[in-house]
Design a protein around this motif. Structure first.
Motif, mmCIF file in Angstrom:
data_model
loop_
_atom_site.group_PDB
_atom_site.id
_atom_site.type_symbol
_atom_site.label_atom_id
_atom_site.label_comp_id
_atom_site.label_asym_id
_atom_site.label_seq_id
_atom_site.Cartn_x
_atom_site.Cartn_y
_atom_site.Cartn_z
ATOM 1 N N TYR A 254 3.768 4.970 -9.244
ATOM 2 C CA TYR A 254 3.716 6.123 -8.353
ATOM 3 C C TYR A 254 3.645 7.414 -9.175
ATOM 4 C CZ TYR A 254 5.317 2.789 -4.812
ATOM 5 O OH TYR A 254 5.436 1.710 -3.982
ATOM 6 N N LEU A 285 -0.318 5.074 -6.848
ATOM 7 C CA LEU A 285 -0.097 5.475 -5.463
ATOM 8 C C LEU A 285 0.471 6.887 -5.446
ATOM 9 C CD1 LEU A 285 1.423 2.244 -3.872
ATOM 10 C CD2 LEU A 285 -0.954 2.993 -3.893
ATOM 11 N N GLY A 287 2.212 10.297 -3.447
ATOM 12 C CA GLY A 287 3.164 10.610 -2.387
ATOM 13 C C GLY A 287 4.489 9.894 -2.544
ATOM 14 N N ARG A 289 7.371 7.202 -2.010
ATOM 15 C CA ARG A 289 7.291 5.743 -1.864
ATOM 16 C C ARG A 289 7.948 5.234 -0.585
ATOM 17 N NH1 ARG A 289 9.829 3.581 -7.063
ATOM 18 N NH2 ARG A 289 8.871 5.464 -7.872
ATOM 19 N N GLN A 293 2.945 5.926 5.385
ATOM 20 C CA GLN A 293 1.582 5.879 4.851
ATOM 21 C C GLN A 293 1.549 5.196 3.481
ATOM 22 O OE1 GLN A 293 3.196 8.552 5.840
ATOM 23 N NE2 GLN A 293 2.035 9.687 7.385
ATOM 24 N N GLN A 294 2.604 5.443 2.699
ATOM 25 C CA GLN A 294 2.673 4.828 1.383
ATOM 26 C C GLN A 294 2.839 3.313 1.492
ATOM 27 O OE1 GLN A 294 1.573 5.415 -1.479
ATOM 28 N NE2 GLN A 294 3.084 6.769 -2.386
ATOM 29 N N HIS A 295 3.634 2.869 2.446
ATOM 30 C CA HIS A 295 3.809 1.442 2.665
ATOM 31 C C HIS A 295 2.475 0.786 3.037
ATOM 32 C CE1 HIS A 295 8.311 2.229 3.729
ATOM 33 N NE2 HIS A 295 8.088 2.217 2.428
ATOM 34 N N ARG A 297 -0.528 1.852 2.176
ATOM 35 C CA ARG A 297 -1.364 1.790 0.968
ATOM 36 C C ARG A 297 -0.911 0.653 0.056
ATOM 37 N NH1 ARG A 297 0.111 7.422 0.618
ATOM 38 N NH2 ARG A 297 -1.343 8.725 1.792
#
Length: 310
Positions: A254, A285, A287, A289, A293-295, A297
């Motif tokens: 991240y 990734l 943003g 975690r 939205q991150q989940h 991706r």
């Protein structure tokens, strides 16, 4: 006048109470050790999650909890073992809790493992051998014979930086982690299928070291989430170990990861090129975690990587 008499009576009462308190025998308060973090986490899991999802597993003499969730798609694609970061839980909001259910929809049965406690006092005692005793006595004699000018002319001694976590603590945690992992692996092998391991943080770093030694347990893919080791030397060596693991490797990090992780990424690629590990992929990734939205991706990257393999 009445107020003065009342004040004197209060002082007399306080003096009497103080004398009685001093006359009481002094008793030490018994020390009660706080409960282990794992016991608190297990209690929360047993209280908040359905009993059907909780599967105790025995690793040696120690029982630990794993969270089981069956695949929910028309095609069964394999089993995923989820291993959170140390001092973390399999229901954390950094991806583990989301993947545990989302991967069911993609055709995977998941096992999420609770990690062992960290023994911050772990210390390996080196056994004293006769040779060591002779060397020590010889060294003491030589020191006693040395004169003061020679001591002053000795070369300066440089002290290395103190590691955030020493090797003894890491090795103790790694031993217990691998013991649990192997027990979980044997449980997953009950039905032959593709096996994928997804691990976070320091747990991922220790598993990378473990896989670099080519263990007997065979897995089809390993997904590393912000892998590192909280020890400068071990973390530097982790770059080489990453290129030696046998299974296909997806290395996810991240943008807001620690400096130790971000600085090692280029070095990992250099070792991967040197050792020709062609099934290595590195993904970034953006943003926070723990954002939804991150989940999404994260699951998309993992699903895409696995679909190229099987």
């Amino acid at each position: 006048m009445v107020f003065l008499q009342l004040f004197k009576k209060i002082l007399c009462c306080l003096a009497f109470s103080y004398s009685v308190f001093l006359a009481l025998p002094a008793t030490a308060v018994e020390h009660i050790a706080p409960p282990a973090l794992s016991s608190i986490e297990n209690s929360d899991i047993e209280r908040l999650l359905p009993n059907a999802e909780i599967k105790p597993i025995l690793a040696g003499d120690t029982e630990f909890l794993s969270l089981y969730s069956e695949y929910m798609s028309s095609n069964f694609r394999g089993v995923v073992l989820l291993i959170p970061d140390w001092h973390s839980v399999p229901t954390n909001n950094s991806g583990m809790s989301f993947l545990r259910k989302e991967l069911n929809n993609l055709g995977y049965t998941t096992y999420a493992m609770t990690v062992p406690d960290i023994d911050w006092q772990a210390k390996k005692m080196k056994p004293v051998t006769p040779t060591d005793a002779v060397e020590t006595s010889t060294s003491d004699e030589s020191k006693s014979d040395a004169n003061e000018p020679e001591k002053q002319s000795a070369e300066p001694h440089y002290v290395s930086a103190i590691e955030p976590v020493n090797n003894d603590v890491l090795e103790d945690y790694k031993t217990n982690l691998i013991l649990r992992y192997e027990a979980l692996y044997q449980t997953a092998m009950a039905e032959p299928s593709n096996i994928v391991v997804i691990a976070q943080g320091a747990s991922a770093g220790m598993l990378l070291e473990y896989y670099a030694d080519f263990p007997e347990s065979k897995i089809n893919a390993f997904v590393s989430l912000s892998s590192y080791l909280p020890n400068a030397q071990r973390n530097e060596e982790l770059s080489q170990a990453t290129s030696l693991v046998a299974p296909a490797l997806l290395d996810i990090y991240y943008t807001n990861d620690s400096t130790d992780i971000l600085l090692s990424l280029k070095n990992r690629k250099r070792w991967v090129n040197r050792n020709a590990k062609f099934d290595y992929r590195q993904r970034q990734l953006f943003g926070m975690r723990n954002a939804p939205q991150q989940h999404a991706r994260l699951s998309k990257e993992i699903d895409g990587f696995l679909r190229r393999l099987f």
